[in-house]
Design a protein around this motif. Structure first.
Motif, PDB file in Angstrom:
ATOM      1  N   ILE A 232      39.925 -47.170  32.564  1.00 10.12           N
ATOM      2  CA  ILE A 232      40.242 -47.593  31.202  1.00 10.12           C
ATOM      3  C   ILE A 232      39.535 -46.725  30.181  1.00 10.12           C
ATOM      4  O   ILE A 232      40.116 -46.358  29.144  1.00 10.12           O
ATOM      5  N   GLN A 233      38.299 -46.366  30.455  1.00  6.10           N
ATOM      6  CA  GLN A 233      37.574 -45.501  29.529  1.00  6.10           C
ATOM      7  C   GLN A 233      38.211 -44.117  29.461  1.00  6.10           C
ATOM      8  O   GLN A 233      38.281 -43.507  28.381  1.00  6.10           O
ATOM      9  N   ASP A 234      38.702 -43.623  30.596  1.00  7.79           N
ATOM     10  CA  ASP A 234      39.402 -42.333  30.608  1.00  7.79           C
ATOM     11  C   ASP A 234      40.691 -42.413  29.806  1.00  7.79           C
ATOM     12  O   ASP A 234      41.028 -41.502  29.032  1.00  7.79           O
ATOM     13  N   LYS A 235      41.437 -43.508  29.995  1.00 10.99           N
ATOM     14  CA  LYS A 235      42.691 -43.705  29.258  1.00 10.99           C
ATOM     15  C   LYS A 235      42.424 -43.794  27.757  1.00 10.99           C
ATOM     16  O   LYS A 235      43.163 -43.231  26.937  1.00 10.99           O
ATOM     17  N   THR A 236      41.365 -44.486  27.407  1.00 12.04           N
ATOM     18  CA  THR A 236      41.028 -44.679  25.989  1.00 12.04           C
ATOM     19  C   THR A 236      40.675 -43.356  25.331  1.00 12.04           C
ATOM     20  O   THR A 236      41.070 -43.082  24.192  1.00 12.04           O
ATOM     21  N   ALA A 237      39.958 -42.501  26.055  1.00 13.53           N
ATOM     22  CA  ALA A 237      39.515 -41.224  25.493  1.00 13.53           C
ATOM     23  C   ALA A 237      40.631 -40.193  25.430  1.00 13.53           C
ATOM     24  O   ALA A 237      40.562 -39.247  24.626  1.00 13.53           O
ATOM     25  N   ALA A 238      41.676 -40.375  26.243  1.00 13.19           N
ATOM     26  CA  ALA A 238      42.686 -39.325  26.405  1.00 13.19           C
ATOM     27  C   ALA A 238      43.840 -39.390  25.413  1.00 13.19           C
ATOM     28  O   ALA A 238      44.516 -38.384  25.196  1.00 13.19           O
ATOM     29  N   ASP A 239      44.095 -40.554  24.804  1.00  7.77           N
ATOM     30  CA  ASP A 239      45.344 -40.662  24.033  1.00  7.77           C
ATOM     31  C   ASP A 239      45.151 -41.048  22.568  1.00  7.77           C
ATOM     32  O   ASP A 239      46.060 -41.565  21.925  1.00  7.77           O
ATOM     33  N   ASP A 240      43.960 -40.814  22.040  1.00  3.85           N
ATOM     34  CA  ASP A 240      43.711 -40.994  20.608  1.00  3.85           C
ATOM     35  C   ASP A 240      44.106 -42.380  20.094  1.00  3.85           C
ATOM     36  O   ASP A 240      44.737 -42.523  19.056  1.00  3.85           O
ATOM     37  N   GLY A 241      43.769 -43.414  20.864  1.00  5.29           N
ATOM     38  CA  GLY A 241      43.966 -44.780  20.385  1.00  5.29           C
ATOM     39  C   GLY A 241      45.257 -45.451  20.785  1.00  5.29           C
ATOM     40  O   GLY A 241      45.421 -46.661  20.570  1.00  5.29           O
ATOM     41  N   ALA A 242      46.199 -44.714  21.379  1.00  5.76           N
ATOM     42  CA  ALA A 242      47.496 -45.316  21.731  1.00  5.76           C
ATOM     43  C   ALA A 242      47.334 -46.401  22.792  1.00  5.76           C
ATOM     44  O   ALA A 242      48.003 -47.446  22.729  1.00  5.76           O
ATOM     45  N   PHE A 243      46.468 -46.161  23.766  1.00  6.48           N
ATOM     46  CA  PHE A 243      46.264 -47.135  24.843  1.00  6.48           C
ATOM     47  C   PHE A 243      45.665 -48.423  24.293  1.00  6.48           C
ATOM     48  O   PHE A 243      46.107 -49.530  24.617  1.00  6.48           O
ATOM     49  N   VAL A 244      44.659 -48.301  23.448  1.00  6.08           N
ATOM     50  CA  VAL A 244      44.023 -49.480  22.849  1.00  6.08           C
ATOM     51  C   VAL A 244      45.024 -50.234  21.991  1.00  6.08           C
ATOM     52  O   VAL A 244      45.085 -51.476  22.031  1.00  6.08           O
TER      53      VAL A 244
END
Length: 298
Positions: A88-100
């Motif tokens: 989740i932390q990797d996903k959060t860092a990779a897409d500039d807020g889209a995942f959150v």
């Protein structure tokens, strides 16, 4: 169990839950549910054959999953949590807020199941604005008590502390975030003893009855958490363990099987005349919860 009946709507409820467990690869819980369902003698033969075949398949294909050691269970849970946090932390860092933002939308607009899924993932995002969002969502309006409790757990996992006030069960409750139990074993011992007592009583005549009772008890604790009911549970004397355990047992026995030998059950739990008013109070509270939040089997 020779004279008990599994009502059609109750059977449908269990099958839906079984499907969810299998899709989530929660095979141990699926096996426990199948073992419980196979106790009912009046089920259609084809259906019981399907359940038995599935049970045999689980035992054959996943023996280590079915009978893990307590040490391996703890290690697996810790490893799974660490992997999920990293993902989740990797996903959060990779897409500039889209995942959150996607998780926030799930929490605001999704089904109860989607909201639980969103909170499970948001709990691993260590950003002040995310925890503030969850707080605002929790306090905004009344919601299902299960998802409210899940939000408190997520906030605790995020590292939040302090008091939070929100509407619940028709009232405003005030709870301390860091005191929220994250697992069943985190509840005070007396509250845990109540469901253990049900297991002690039912293990001979209805060995898998405690599975359904445990599920219901955890949902009830989520419903009661932060309210005067939960405060009452915290302050009860040791004798109240049998009172609440027997009240839960009586209600679920009647709900699942359509009948129950209440007098014999109360005698088994040691409920004497002097405990009658306390028992009636517990029975009324649990009965109101069950009627509101569990499916009608008839």
């Amino acid at each position: 169990m020779d004279n008990v009946i599994l009502f059609p709507k109750t059977e449908k409820f269990y099958e839906d839950e079984l499907t969810k467990l299998l899709r989530a690869e929660r095979y141990q819980e699926a096996l426990e549910m199948l073992t419980f369902l196979l106790q009912f003698p009046g089920v259609d033969r084809d259906k019981s054959d399907q359940w038995e075949a599935l049970r045999h398949w689980l035992l054959t294909m996943f023996p280590e999953t079915m009978f893990p050691s307590s040490e391996s269970l703890a290690e697996d849970a810790e490893e799974e949590s660490a992997l999920l946090r990293q993902y989740i932390q990797d996903k959060t860092a990779a897409d500039d807020g889209a995942f959150v933002n996607k998780l926030k939308t799930m929490l605001q607009e999704g089904t109860l199941e989607a909201q639980v899924n969103a909170l499970d993932q948001l709990a691993y995002i260590e950003q002040p604005e995310v925890s503030q969002f969850v707080k605002a969502w929790l306090c905004e309006r009344p919601r299902h008590p299960h998802i409210q409790f899940k939000a408190l757990q997520a906030l605790k996992q995020m590292g939040e502390q302090g008091m939070i006030e929100f509407p619940k069960n028709g009232k405003i409750v005030l709870v301390e975030i860091e005191e929220t139990p994250l697992t069943a074993e985190d509840f005070p011992s007396r509250i845990r003893d109540m469901i253990r007592r049900v297991g002690d009583i039912s293990e001979i005549s209805q060995p898998d009855f405690v599975y359904f009772a445990s599920q219901t008890w955890q949902e009830f604790l989520a419903y009661a958490y932060g309210t005067s009911i939960y405060t009452e549970l915290l302050r009860t004397e040791e004798s109240a363990v049998d009172v609440w355990a027997s009240a839960l047992h009586a209600i679920l026995q009647e709900k699942l099987f359509g009948t129950g030998e209440r007098e014999q059950l109360l005698e088994t739990y040691g409920i004497v005349d002097g405990m009658a008013l306390q028992w009636k109070r517990a029975h009324n509270v649990l009965s109101a919860f069950v009627k509101q939040f569990t499916p009608n089997p008839t």
